[in-house]
Design a protein around this motif. Sequence first.
Motif, PDB file in Angstrom:
ATOM      1  N   TRP A 122       3.873 -45.669  24.564  1.00  0.00           N
ATOM      2  CA  TRP A 122       4.747 -45.140  25.612  1.00  0.00           C
ATOM      3  C   TRP A 122       5.078 -46.217  26.637  1.00  0.00           C
ATOM      4  O   TRP A 122       4.194 -46.955  27.087  1.00  0.00           O
ATOM      5  CB  TRP A 122       4.018 -43.982  26.300  1.00  0.00           C
ATOM      6  CG  TRP A 122       4.695 -43.403  27.503  1.00  0.00           C
ATOM      7  CD1 TRP A 122       6.025 -43.164  27.668  1.00  0.00           C
ATOM      8  CD2 TRP A 122       4.046 -42.971  28.705  1.00  0.00           C
ATOM      9  NE1 TRP A 122       6.250 -42.603  28.910  1.00  0.00           N
ATOM     10  CE2 TRP A 122       5.048 -42.466  29.562  1.00  0.00           C
ATOM     11  CE3 TRP A 122       2.718 -42.940  29.139  1.00  0.00           C
ATOM     12  CZ2 TRP A 122       4.770 -41.967  30.825  1.00  0.00           C
ATOM     13  CZ3 TRP A 122       2.437 -42.429  30.394  1.00  0.00           C
ATOM     14  CH2 TRP A 122       3.461 -41.950  31.228  1.00  0.00           C
TER      15      TRP A 122
ATOM     16  N   ALA B 271       0.841 -42.131  20.426  1.00  0.00           N
ATOM     17  CA  ALA B 271       2.140 -42.634  20.894  1.00  0.00           C
ATOM     18  C   ALA B 271       1.978 -43.963  21.602  1.00  0.00           C
ATOM     19  O   ALA B 271       0.957 -44.225  22.240  1.00  0.00           O
ATOM     20  CB  ALA B 271       2.788 -41.623  21.832  1.00  0.00           C
TER      21      ALA B 271
ATOM     22  N   ALA C 239       9.184 -43.615  23.828  1.00  0.00           N
ATOM     23  CA  ALA C 239       7.894 -43.424  23.163  1.00  0.00           C
ATOM     24  C   ALA C 239       8.096 -43.398  21.655  1.00  0.00           C
ATOM     25  O   ALA C 239       9.045 -42.799  21.155  1.00  0.00           O
ATOM     26  CB  ALA C 239       7.239 -42.132  23.622  1.00  0.00           C
ATOM     27  N   THR C 240       7.201 -44.091  20.959  1.00  0.00           N
ATOM     28  CA  THR C 240       7.116 -43.993  19.505  1.00  0.00           C
ATOM     29  C   THR C 240       5.916 -43.103  19.203  1.00  0.00           C
ATOM     30  O   THR C 240       4.796 -43.431  19.594  1.00  0.00           O
ATOM     31  CB  THR C 240       6.891 -45.383  18.875  1.00  0.00           C
ATOM     32  OG1 THR C 240       7.960 -46.242  19.252  1.00  0.00           O
ATOM     33  CG2 THR C 240       6.827 -45.290  17.356  1.00  0.00           C
ATOM     34  N   LEU C 241       6.162 -41.963  18.580  1.00  0.00           N
ATOM     35  CA  LEU C 241       5.092 -40.999  18.294  1.00  0.00           C
ATOM     36  C   LEU C 241       4.784 -40.984  16.800  1.00  0.00           C
ATOM     37  O   LEU C 241       5.711 -41.055  15.975  1.00  0.00           O
ATOM     38  CB  LEU C 241       5.496 -39.587  18.724  1.00  0.00           C
ATOM     39  CG  LEU C 241       5.744 -39.355  20.219  1.00  0.00           C
ATOM     40  CD1 LEU C 241       7.210 -39.582  20.562  1.00  0.00           C
ATOM     41  CD2 LEU C 241       5.348 -37.931  20.626  1.00  0.00           C
TER      42      LEU C 241
ATOM     43  N   VAL D 135       0.715 -47.262  14.915  1.00  0.00           N
ATOM     44  CA  VAL D 135       1.964 -46.839  15.574  1.00  0.00           C
ATOM     45  C   VAL D 135       3.062 -47.901  15.426  1.00  0.00           C
ATOM     46  O   VAL D 135       4.158 -47.600  14.971  1.00  0.00           O
ATOM     47  CB  VAL D 135       1.728 -46.493  17.060  1.00  0.00           C
ATOM     48  CG1 VAL D 135       2.987 -45.904  17.692  1.00  0.00           C
ATOM     49  CG2 VAL D 135       0.572 -45.499  17.211  1.00  0.00           C
TER      50      VAL D 135
ATOM     51  N   THR E 140      -1.593 -36.459  17.589  1.00  0.00           N
ATOM     52  CA  THR E 140      -0.469 -37.394  17.710  1.00  0.00           C
ATOM     53  C   THR E 140      -0.905 -38.634  18.487  1.00  0.00           C
ATOM     54  O   THR E 140      -1.675 -38.531  19.439  1.00  0.00           O
ATOM     55  CB  THR E 140       0.690 -36.686  18.457  1.00  0.00           C
ATOM     56  OG1 THR E 140       1.080 -35.535  17.710  1.00  0.00           O
ATOM     57  CG2 THR E 140       1.888 -37.608  18.651  1.00  0.00           C
TER      58      THR E 140
END
Lengths: 214, 214
Positions: free
Chosen positions: B134, B132, B205-207, A62, B130
């Motif tokens: 967060w 993430a 958040a980076t998803l 990520v 997915t």
Amino acid sequence: MTHDTRTLTTAPTDRRPGPTPTELGIGARFSLHPHRDDFVDVIVDALDAAQADDVEVTTDDVTTFVRGTEDAVVRYLFDALRAAAEAGGHLVAHVHLSRGCPGEVACDLPDDVVLATPPVPVLPRCGMPTAAHWSLYPLDDGAPGRQGDHMSAVTAAVDAAHRRVDVTPEHFVTRLDGDLADVLTTVVEGWLTAGRTVRHVATHATLVVASPSW
Amino acid sequence: MTHDTRTLTTAPTDRRPGPTPTELGIGARFSLHPHRDDFVDVIVDALDAAQADDVEVTTDDVTTFVRGTEDAVVRYLFDALRAAAEAGGHLVAHVHLSRGCPGEVACDLPDDVVLATPPVPVLPRCGMPTAAHWSLYPLDDGAPGRQGDHMSAVTAAVDAAHRRVDVTPEHFVTRLDGDLADVLTTVVEGWLTAGRTVRHVATHATLVVASPSW
């Protein structure tokens, strides 16, 4: 990501009395998005190009995690961003800096130690015009009997930003335009300055270099 | 990004008494990074595919801004993320939700109105695994004479996350793994739930979908 024992022996980390950067939860997460066909090479080369002797770096699926002193973390970030930008083409990077409340470490350090922040690192301009959407989160709970005031640190940081870059208020973020070094320095300065009065401070920025719309 | 007057007339925005979503500073910024050669087409098609009748959408050179009711903003985000994910290949998205303290609007609304949040939107699972990173920022200043406690809302949100997705504590962030719908719902639920006790709440958040390392 190599460790040179001699460098570590003389690093500021070791001379600092009291809590280490790890105990203070100082570090960053970031990701690089070169919008070009050979993006994998650009990312790998940028991470390799950054000076990692005095930081801990872990890249997962990520983001990339960086930990060390404020100075070492910021210099690593700048090296990686600059290398990716200098590869050419449209680059987007997301940077997340945090201090004062590490995820797995209890926040039970004395306030005066946590709130001592070092000077803002001086980064050399690199001729890379950059735009950023920046948000700063001073998690100011106040003190027993005293209400917090997170917006005062945010306002002070935005006021200070004008010294280095063009500043535009936007919804939810502040837009910064200037050299990559000045934009990153502004983000770091806001984070460190807020950290002088607030224990837990996080900041996020989305940076863009060489947008095709420019 | 089209406006249908009939839709707007019957939208929840117009039936809600008191402050509008705009006055409450409800909205999002996000960016899509499809790591494939035709990334421009994927981004443009994803933004076009999202239902934008009841949101305001502005894409600039850094991020895309979305404003409307919580429900409309989240559904637009989900539509855009799902469309970009369904195009195939490695996708990274950065999502930033904010409420309670819009940049250019003074935070002078009554607390009880600001703190009334709607139910969490129900998003259909779409079969897109997915991951993430967060982070949730309840900017809890407390009240006159009462200290804030931002970590209590964070802890509650992370505890609640276990109901929908796999949760892993990481430095500075909480890792979420699950269907794209469940990951986004978890982020939204944390943001809305914190908003019931804290006026100004932001979350980032980076998803990642379809990482090549999986």
